[in-house]
Design an enzyme around this catalytic site. Structure first.
Site, PDB file in Angstrom:
ATOM      1  N   SER A  19       5.352   3.958   1.450  1.00 38.49           N
ATOM      2  CA  SER A  19       6.617   3.889   2.176  1.00 38.49           C
ATOM      3  C   SER A  19       7.182   5.254   2.539  1.00 38.49           C
ATOM      4  O   SER A  19       8.361   5.383   2.859  1.00 38.49           O
ATOM      5  CB  SER A  19       7.677   3.099   1.377  1.00 38.49           C
ATOM      6  OG  SER A  19       7.350   1.735   1.348  1.00 38.49           O
ATOM      7  N   ARG A  62      -4.466  -2.017   5.786  1.00 39.31           N
ATOM      8  CA  ARG A  62      -3.880  -1.270   6.903  1.00 39.31           C
ATOM      9  C   ARG A  62      -4.315   0.182   6.770  1.00 39.31           C
ATOM     10  O   ARG A  62      -4.104   0.806   5.733  1.00 39.31           O
ATOM     11  CB  ARG A  62      -2.358  -1.342   6.887  1.00 39.31           C
ATOM     12  CG  ARG A  62      -1.709  -0.828   8.191  1.00 39.31           C
ATOM     13  CD  ARG A  62      -0.226  -0.565   8.021  1.00 39.31           C
ATOM     14  NE  ARG A  62       0.027   0.610   7.203  1.00 39.31           N
ATOM     15  CZ  ARG A  62       0.848   0.630   6.151  1.00 39.31           C
ATOM     16  NH1 ARG A  62       1.476  -0.454   5.765  1.00 39.31           N
ATOM     17  NH2 ARG A  62       1.019   1.750   5.463  1.00 39.31           N
ATOM     18  N   ASP A 101      -3.947   3.949   8.051  1.00 38.28           N
ATOM     19  CA  ASP A 101      -3.027   4.847   8.745  1.00 38.28           C
ATOM     20  C   ASP A 101      -3.791   6.074   9.217  1.00 38.28           C
ATOM     21  O   ASP A 101      -4.500   6.721   8.423  1.00 38.28           O
ATOM     22  CB  ASP A 101      -1.889   5.263   7.816  1.00 38.28           C
ATOM     23  CG  ASP A 101      -1.038   4.076   7.370  1.00 38.28           C
ATOM     24  OD1 ASP A 101      -1.022   3.054   8.093  1.00 38.28           O
ATOM     25  OD2 ASP A 101      -0.390   4.168   6.317  1.00 38.28           O
ATOM     26  N   GLU A 128      -4.510   7.513   5.032  1.00 40.15           N
ATOM     27  CA  GLU A 128      -4.560   6.696   3.821  1.00 40.15           C
ATOM     28  C   GLU A 128      -4.837   5.253   4.208  1.00 40.15           C
ATOM     29  O   GLU A 128      -4.745   4.875   5.384  1.00 40.15           O
ATOM     30  CB  GLU A 128      -3.257   6.794   3.027  1.00 40.15           C
ATOM     31  CG  GLU A 128      -2.018   6.409   3.798  1.00 40.15           C
ATOM     32  CD  GLU A 128      -0.748   6.767   3.036  1.00 40.15           C
ATOM     33  OE1 GLU A 128      -0.188   5.842   2.420  1.00 40.15           O
ATOM     34  OE2 GLU A 128      -0.329   7.931   3.058  1.00 40.15           O
ATOM     35  N   GLY A 135       3.059  -3.781   4.106  1.00 36.83           N
ATOM     36  CA  GLY A 135       4.369  -4.389   4.243  1.00 36.83           C
ATOM     37  C   GLY A 135       4.343  -5.591   5.174  1.00 36.83           C
ATOM     38  O   GLY A 135       3.543  -5.660   6.112  1.00 36.83           O
ATOM     39  N   TYR A 149      12.317   1.883   7.634  1.00 38.61           N
ATOM     40  CA  TYR A 149      13.119   0.712   7.280  1.00 38.61           C
ATOM     41  C   TYR A 149      14.569   0.765   7.765  1.00 38.61           C
ATOM     42  O   TYR A 149      15.362  -0.076   7.378  1.00 38.61           O
ATOM     43  CB  TYR A 149      13.091   0.521   5.756  1.00 38.61           C
ATOM     44  CG  TYR A 149      11.681   0.365   5.234  1.00 38.61           C
ATOM     45  CD1 TYR A 149      10.898  -0.724   5.601  1.00 38.61           C
ATOM     46  CD2 TYR A 149      11.107   1.330   4.410  1.00 38.61           C
ATOM     47  CE1 TYR A 149       9.600  -0.857   5.148  1.00 38.61           C
ATOM     48  CE2 TYR A 149       9.811   1.201   3.949  1.00 38.61           C
ATOM     49  CZ  TYR A 149       9.068   0.106   4.323  1.00 38.61           C
ATOM     50  OH  TYR A 149       7.782  -0.029   3.888  1.00 38.61           O
ATOM     51  N   GLU A 178       9.738   0.877  -4.438  1.00 38.28           N
ATOM     52  CA  GLU A 178       9.647   0.060  -3.229  1.00 38.28           C
ATOM     53  C   GLU A 178      10.059  -1.394  -3.476  1.00 38.28           C
ATOM     54  O   GLU A 178       9.704  -2.276  -2.706  1.00 38.28           O
ATOM     55  CB  GLU A 178       8.229   0.134  -2.670  1.00 38.28           C
ATOM     56  CG  GLU A 178       7.797   1.545  -2.313  1.00 38.28           C
ATOM     57  CD  GLU A 178       6.342   1.642  -1.901  1.00 38.28           C
ATOM     58  OE1 GLU A 178       6.022   1.200  -0.783  1.00 38.28           O
ATOM     59  OE2 GLU A 178       5.530   2.136  -2.687  1.00 38.28           O
TER      60      GLU A 178
END
Length: 331
Positions: free
Chosen positions: A167, A276, A278, A291, A297, A237, A31
């Site tokens: 990612s 964050r 998810d 997770e 990011g 991305y 990443e």
């Protein structure tokens, strides 16, 4: 439901414009490119609110620089193992350099998805059933027999992803048993352990959690709509591959439940400053934690900055408050 976060407030200690901040980005993980984009955006945002900030890679020159001229605080914009497995945070602790985000122990816990899911399950926080399978056991016990048992136990469809990683790299949805071996091979290219979990159809949602000095608060959930149905690396991305809705298109009751679960996950894992979470919201409106990311990011398509904007907050001022709080911890 958690209250909407107030604007960043002053904290005891130096103000952000009195600090010298080091932004760490790059590293050697898969990443790296995303990390460099995150680091540059953090750098620009801090400078825009008057913070003296410098961008540096996590390389062989880092420790001598920290020793010779330690910054007041560090922002870790490294993704993958370097920024999220706790090792770098442990080194910063050894150097007595404060940083934004959770400590090394909590970072290690969140980074290892099977361990984190076990903690969440123990705390009563919903997360899909799973099996963690190291590559060595997969080979020793016979791939076909193991995969047959996984399908018998968890059913189909399944989500296969690296036990440690981010990612969306190495992740795949498996809808037919015949596709499972290829998904496992793809996963093992990124990690020695695969996490295979029951796939829960529904709405992809990310809830960012911030603590700006008054305790953790959930920002508005962000809904993720990938064009191909899977929020993988390309969807994250590549322009045009994903649509985001901030706030998510959820009714008030479901929003309250989603934010409550996200805050509970943040707390159960012992996190600090920001995270964050998810989740998947199923057809019945029930949230399931997939997770938790301790180094979210910060790119132009990343979910934490979208949530900050949806909350009516300024990205630079939020970062300024976080670095001020980090610097005050050492003082």
């Amino acid at each position: 439901m958690a209250d909407s976060p107030a604007a960043p407030t002053p904290v005891t200690g130096p103000t952000a414009d009195e600090l010298r901040v080091l932004v760490l980005a790059g590293g050697l993980s898969y990443e790296r490119d995303v990390s460099l984009r995150s680091g540059r955006r953090v750098l620009d945002a801090l400078r825009a609110v008057g913070v003296e900030a410098e961008l540096r890679d996590a390389d062989i020159a880092l420790l001598p620089a920290l020793t010779a001229d330690p910054p007041d605080a560090v922002v870790i914009a490294l993704h993958g193992a370097t920024g999220e497995d706790g090792s770098l945070r442990g080194v910063l602790d050894l150097c007595d350099v404060p940083y934004v985000g959770c400590d090394a122990r909590s970072s290690r816990l969140a980074w290892d998805k099977p361990s984190a899911k076990a903690v969440l399950r123990e705390a009563g926080i919903p997360t899909p059933d799973w099996v963690a399978l190291p590559h060595d056991r997969f080979s020793e016990l016979g791939a076909v027999a193991v995969l047959d048992r996984i399908v018998d136990r968890l059913g189909l469809p399944l989500m296969v992803k690296p036990a440690q990683g981010g990612s969306g790299l190495g992740a795949a949805v498996v809808r037919e048993a015949a596709s499972l071996p290829a998904a496992m091979v793809g996963c093992f290219a990124y990690d020695q352990t695969a996490l295979v979990e029951r796939y829960v159809p529904g709405m992809d949602v990310a809830v960012s959690v911030l603590d700006l000095g008054e305790g953790p608060r959930a920002l508005p959930p962000v809904e993720i709509v990938p064009r191909n149905g899977v929020y993988d690396y390309a969807a994250r991305y590549t322009a045009g591959r994903t649509t985001w809705h901030a706030p998510a298109r959820l009714d008030a009751a479901t929003t309250a439940q989603v934010t409550e679960v996200a805050l509970a996950a943040h707390t159960a894992l012992g996190l600090r400053d920001l995270s964050r979470v998810d989740l998947i919201v199923d057809a019945a409106g029930r949230p399931h934690v997939l997770e938790v990311n301790v180094s979210p990011g910060m790119t132009e398509t990343s979910l934490l900055p979208l949530a900050i904007q949806a909350a009516g907050l300024d990205f630079g001022r939020v970062l300024g408050t976080l670095v001020s709080r980090a610097a005050a911890r050492r003082r």
